[in-house]
Write an enzyme that holds these catalytic residues in place. Structure first.
Site, PDB file in Angstrom:
ATOM      1  N   LYS A  27      62.972  -5.722 110.409  1.00  0.00           N
ATOM      2  CA  LYS A  27      61.600  -5.032 110.940  1.00  0.00           C
ATOM      3  C   LYS A  27      61.440  -4.643 112.133  1.00  0.00           C
ATOM      4  O   LYS A  27      61.883  -5.482 113.168  1.00  0.00           O
ATOM      5  CB  LYS A  27      60.689  -6.033 110.770  1.00  0.00           C
ATOM      6  CG  LYS A  27      59.375  -5.518 110.820  1.00  0.00           C
ATOM      7  CD  LYS A  27      58.093  -6.542 111.055  1.00  0.00           C
ATOM      8  CE  LYS A  27      57.760  -6.550 112.674  1.00  0.00           C
ATOM      9  NZ  LYS A  27      57.402  -5.385 113.391  1.00  0.00           N
ATOM     10  N   GLY A  35      62.747 -11.143 120.710  1.00  0.00           N
ATOM     11  CA  GLY A  35      61.377 -10.865 121.080  1.00  0.00           C
ATOM     12  C   GLY A  35      60.991 -11.853 122.208  1.00  0.00           C
ATOM     13  O   GLY A  35      61.926 -12.608 122.844  1.00  0.00           O
ATOM     14  N   GLU A  73      66.705 -15.016 120.255  1.00  0.00           N
ATOM     15  CA  GLU A  73      66.916 -14.177 121.474  1.00  0.00           C
ATOM     16  C   GLU A  73      65.668 -14.029 122.234  1.00  0.00           C
ATOM     17  O   GLU A  73      65.026 -12.896 121.681  1.00  0.00           O
ATOM     18  CB  GLU A  73      67.716 -12.579 121.418  1.00  0.00           C
ATOM     19  CG  GLU A  73      68.943 -12.848 120.577  1.00  0.00           C
ATOM     20  CD  GLU A  73      70.201 -12.975 121.660  1.00  0.00           C
ATOM     21  OE1 GLU A  73      69.662 -13.330 122.679  1.00  0.00           O
ATOM     22  OE2 GLU A  73      71.204 -13.036 121.246  1.00  0.00           O
ATOM     23  N   CYS A  89      65.244  -7.782 128.712  1.00  0.00           N
ATOM     24  CA  CYS A  89      64.934  -9.309 128.762  1.00  0.00           C
ATOM     25  C   CYS A  89      65.972  -9.874 129.860  1.00  0.00           C
ATOM     26  O   CYS A  89      65.686 -10.818 130.308  1.00  0.00           O
ATOM     27  CB  CYS A  89      65.494  -9.782 127.389  1.00  0.00           C
ATOM     28  SG  CYS A  89      66.778  -9.040 126.685  1.00  0.00           S
ATOM     29  N   GLU A 110      57.634 -13.342 133.128  1.00  0.00           N
ATOM     30  CA  GLU A 110      58.481 -12.264 132.844  1.00  0.00           C
ATOM     31  C   GLU A 110      57.517 -11.145 132.696  1.00  0.00           C
ATOM     32  O   GLU A 110      56.403 -10.904 132.149  1.00  0.00           O
ATOM     33  CB  GLU A 110      58.853 -12.368 131.337  1.00  0.00           C
ATOM     34  CG  GLU A 110      59.994 -11.388 130.967  1.00  0.00           C
ATOM     35  CD  GLU A 110      60.597 -11.563 129.636  1.00  0.00           C
ATOM     36  OE1 GLU A 110      59.802 -12.098 128.909  1.00  0.00           O
ATOM     37  OE2 GLU A 110      61.637 -11.282 129.624  1.00  0.00           O
TER      38      GLU A 110
HETATM   39  P1  NDP Z   1      57.055  -9.675 120.398  1.00  0.00           P
HETATM   40  O1  NDP Z   1      57.658 -11.145 120.496  1.00  0.00           O
HETATM   41  O2  NDP Z   1      55.694  -9.440 120.546  1.00  0.00           O
HETATM   42  O3  NDP Z   1      57.919  -8.826 119.173  1.00  0.00           O
HETATM   43  C1  NDP Z   1      58.986  -8.701 118.820  1.00  0.00           C
HETATM   44  C2  NDP Z   1      59.078  -8.471 117.529  1.00  0.00           C
HETATM   45  O4  NDP Z   1      58.548  -9.522 116.546  1.00  0.00           O
HETATM   46  C3  NDP Z   1      58.289  -7.229 117.114  1.00  0.00           C
HETATM   47  O5  NDP Z   1      58.768  -6.665 115.781  1.00  0.00           O
HETATM   48  C4  NDP Z   1      56.886  -7.773 116.558  1.00  0.00           C
HETATM   49  O6  NDP Z   1      56.311  -6.733 115.773  1.00  0.00           O
HETATM   50  C5  NDP Z   1      57.475  -8.965 115.762  1.00  0.00           C
HETATM   51  N1  NDP Z   1      56.198  -9.849 115.683  1.00  0.00           N
HETATM   52  C6  NDP Z   1      55.009  -9.986 116.557  1.00  0.00           C
HETATM   53  N2  NDP Z   1      54.426 -11.118 116.018  1.00  0.00           N
HETATM   54  C7  NDP Z   1      55.182 -11.772 115.057  1.00  0.00           C
HETATM   55  C8  NDP Z   1      55.122 -13.037 114.284  1.00  0.00           C
HETATM   56  N3  NDP Z   1      53.885 -13.928 114.523  1.00  0.00           N
HETATM   57  N4  NDP Z   1      56.068 -13.186 113.317  1.00  0.00           N
HETATM   58  C9  NDP Z   1      57.137 -12.629 113.233  1.00  0.00           C
HETATM   59  N5  NDP Z   1      57.354 -11.349 113.830  1.00  0.00           N
HETATM   60  C10 NDP Z   1      56.484 -11.090 114.788  1.00  0.00           C
HETATM   61  O7  NDP Z   1      57.948  -8.903 121.837  1.00  0.00           O
HETATM   62  P2  NDP Z   1      57.627  -7.668 122.324  1.00  0.00           P
HETATM   63  O8  NDP Z   1      57.886  -6.692 120.984  1.00  0.00           O
HETATM   64  O9  NDP Z   1      56.467  -7.471 122.938  1.00  0.00           O
HETATM   65  O10 NDP Z   1      59.075  -7.493 123.179  1.00  0.00           O
HETATM   66  C11 NDP Z   1      58.837  -7.957 124.405  1.00  0.00           C
HETATM   67  C12 NDP Z   1      59.463  -9.324 124.542  1.00  0.00           C
HETATM   68  O11 NDP Z   1      60.748  -9.629 123.998  1.00  0.00           O
HETATM   69  C13 NDP Z   1      59.697  -9.547 126.000  1.00  0.00           C
HETATM   70  O12 NDP Z   1      59.025 -10.941 126.432  1.00  0.00           O
HETATM   71  C14 NDP Z   1      61.243  -9.857 126.134  1.00  0.00           C
HETATM   72  O13 NDP Z   1      61.587 -10.916 127.200  1.00  0.00           O
HETATM   73  C15 NDP Z   1      61.610 -10.285 124.795  1.00  0.00           C
HETATM   74  N6  NDP Z   1      62.941  -9.745 124.759  1.00  0.00           N
HETATM   75  C16 NDP Z   1      64.156 -10.294 124.184  1.00  0.00           C
HETATM   76  C17 NDP Z   1      65.163  -9.889 124.221  1.00  0.00           C
HETATM   77  C18 NDP Z   1      66.525 -10.798 124.084  1.00  0.00           C
HETATM   78  O14 NDP Z   1      67.564 -10.229 123.718  1.00  0.00           O
HETATM   79  N7  NDP Z   1      66.429 -11.927 124.545  1.00  0.00           N
HETATM   80  C19 NDP Z   1      65.589  -8.529 123.974  1.00  0.00           C
HETATM   81  C20 NDP Z   1      64.402  -7.900 124.093  1.00  0.00           C
HETATM   82  C21 NDP Z   1      63.084  -8.141 124.285  1.00  0.00           C
HETATM   83  P3  NDP Z   1      55.113  -5.686 116.568  1.00  0.00           P
HETATM   84  O15 NDP Z   1      56.129  -5.201 117.597  1.00  0.00           O
HETATM   85  O16 NDP Z   1      55.073  -4.940 115.457  1.00  0.00           O
HETATM   86  O17 NDP Z   1      53.992  -6.526 116.888  1.00  0.00           O
END
Ligand code: NDP
Length: 524
Positions: free
Chosen positions: A229, A281, A303, A337, A434
């Site tokens: 996804k 995320g 991650e 991140c 962050e």
């Molecule tokens: P989110 O955690 O909101 O989203 C990440 C993914 O999870 C998206 O595909 C999102 O869908 C989906 N998602 C949202 N809510 C849920 C849920 N309840 N259950 C399952 N999946 C869900 O993060 P962001 O997209 O806003 O990304 C930014 C964040 O991610 C930052 O805080 C960053 O630090 C972190 N990040 C970490 C990385 C790492 O390698 N450690 C790399 C990149 C980012 P949708 O977008 O459609 O809402």
């Protein structure tokens, strides 16, 4: 009389010599900067030259008006009947409509992945799986320019980064893991490695294709099938990757891609017939997933976010360190991140570092991400821009000093200038949370022990950077930093052979390298 003539002669000579001096200067202006001691030299390009526009052509890129779900090797309309728009953040134009998968769609994708696992992929010898992965890698290379342009249009990142960093790394991941497919017994000597089954994989918007490659390549190499996804704001390139899977003649259902928002991700996490969840995320959503998976048989890797310390010692090569600060925080608009978002400067070099940093950010070009000269592209979404602005406001309100270059931002689209704060204390929100944007918090330290203590004073533990000319100091500091990845005298360097992952609230499990295989296998 004689004296008057002499006076006139002298005056004419003086005039002539003055004129001559001006002419000489016009021909070859004296560069006063060179005469300054190194510590006082200033960097400024703005008054000297400007870059001509160099936009990448995008008129030949085919974006479909509507993208469906990719289930069982075919593009299918969502049972939900719903679609949402995907916006180009640099222009605010709608690029396409994306299918919004509901629980029923998720179930179909998981069933398709299970069938493919039981009937084809788990039975296929590793060397055959490897051929598919090589084929995918080569097709990605072939189409890399087109994919880079799409990535830039859909996500706002600069073309020079999507073209020169993201896409080469995407192909490299598939190449690297293609090599492991028939060598799993050597990766873990003395142990029997078996695939898990169906992997549900959820990725964010900051490196859409690269995150897809980080998840899919090792999972497939180990013999699992996948349901991926992508993030809501950046789904388009994932669907073009699905076309590559079709072209590579991947057996149907081995990879399924379901688009949608957080609810779609939640449905995937909660599905009963999944063996593994891999999530990248935010820490907030990661915690929710941890709760939901607890007590089930699902294997989990997370991650999550970070607030990395980039530490500059007095003995560091300052000019190189300033470049490291720039790439650490302004790369990919700071949507990284592992961004070096907390800068710790040893007191003795604070003044020159700040001066050089202020000069350097004034040279960064912000604007059209498709222009090959652009350094900082568009912020991924309005929501993210609002989050950045809110945190920056909090920094100003709490008393930190904001430094930004004077520049004109495009009228349309989502933009934020490269910025940094001085006068930051550990209790400020900008030092703890962050920001996920091009904003740096600068702090100082006196001794190495203080640097370590302050660097580790965060709930996160994803990455860090150390700048010094002493190898022994690097080893001493690196061993005491609680961070999954530590770069020494460089920053933000990635390679598929190298593991990546966090400690503490940055998650667990590793992606990349041999370590990246372990998350997709049971080892007996
Ligand atoms: P989110 O955690 O909101 O989203 C990440 C993914 O999870 C998206 O595909 C999102 O869908 C989906 N998602 C949202 N809510 C849920 C849920 N309840 N259950 C399952 N999946 C869900 O993060 P962001 O997209 O806003 O990304 C930014 C964040 O991610 C930052 O805080 C960053 O630090 C972190 N990040 C970490 C990385 C790492 O390698 N450690 C790399 C990149 C980012 P949708 O977008 O459609 O809402």
């Amino acid at each position: 009389m004689k004296a008057r003539r002499l006076k006139r002669k002298m005056a004419t000579r003086k005039k002539a010599s003055r004129v001559q001096t001006v002419v000489v200067r016009e021909k070859a202006p004296i560069n006063y900067r060179v005469a300054l001691p190194p510590g006082q030299r200033r960097l400024s390009f703005n008054d000297r030259w400007d870059y001509a526009p160099a936009p990448e052509a995008s008129n030949y890129i085919k974006i479909k008006p509507r993208y469906q779900l990719f289930i069982g090797g075919k593009f299918v309309a969502p049972r939900s009947g719903k679609y949402f728009g995907s916006i180009n953040p640099a222009t605010e134009e709608k690029l396409a409509e994306i299918a919004d998968a509901n629980r029923h769609d998720v179930d179909l994708a998981v069933k398709s992945a299970r069938r493919a696992y039981n009937n084809v992929w788990s039975k296929m010898p590793g060397r055959e799986r490897g051929k598919y992965l090589y084929r995918i890698a080569r097709l990605i290379q072939e189409k890399s320019r087109e994919l880079a342009i799409l990535e830039t249009m859909d996500g706002g990142k600069t073309i020079k980064e999507s073209r020169d960093i993201d896409l080469p790394l995407v192909a490299a991941h598939f190449f690297y893991y293609a090599g492991w497919c028939d060598k799993l017994q050597y990766a873990f000597p003395g142990r029997k490695a078996r695939s898990l089954g169906v992997a549900g994989q959820i990725i964010p918007w900051n490196f859409p294709l690269l995150m897809a490659a980080w998840k899919l390549a090792p999972a497939l190499a180990c013999g699992n099938t996948c349901v991926l996804k992508p993030a809501e704001t950046t789904s388009i390139t994932a669907m073009h990757l699905a076309e590559i899977f079709q072209e590579a003649e991947m057996p149907e259902g081995v990879v399924n891609i379901i688009t949608g928002a957080g609810e779609t991700g939640r449905a995937l996490v909660e599905h009963q017939n999944i063996d593994k969840i891999a999530f990248t995320g935010s820490t907030e959503v990661g915690k929710r997933i941890l709760h939901s998976v607890a007590g089930t048989k699902k294997k989990l890797t997370l991650e999550l976010g970070g607030k990395a310390a980039n530490i500059i010692f007095e003995d560091a090569p300052i000019d190189q360190a300033v470049e490291g600060i720039i790439s650490g925080i302004y790369f990919n608009q700071g949507h990284v991140c592992c961004a070096g978002s907390r800068l710790f400067v040893q007191e003795g070099v604070f003044a020159p570092v700040i001066r050089k940093l202020r000069d350097r950010i004034a040279t960064l070009r912000v604007g059209n991400p498709l222009d090959k000269n652009t350094d900082i592209g568009a912020i991924n979404s309005r929501m993210q821009l609002e989050k950045i602005c809110e945190l920056v406001d909090s920094g100003v309100k709490q008393g930190a000093k904001l430094i930004q270059p004077r520049l004109r931002l495009p009228a349309k689209g989502y933009w934020y200038p490269p910025s940094f704060f001085t006068g930051v204390t550990a209790s400020h929100r900008i030092a703890q949370e962050e920001i996920f944007g091009p904003v740096l918090s600068v702090m100082t330290f006196r001794t190495p022990d203080e640097a370590i203590e302050r660097a580790n004073n965060t709930p996160y533990g994803l990455s860090a950077g150390v700048w010094t000319d002493k190898g022994s100091k690097i080893f001493k500091i690196v061993n005491k930093l609680r961070a999954g990845v530590v770069w020494a005298n460089t920053y933000n360097k990635f390679d598929p052979t190298s593991p990546f992952g966090g400690y503490k609230e940055s998650g667990f499990g590793r992606e990349g390298g041999v370590h990246g295989l372990a998350g997709y296998l049971t080892l007996n």
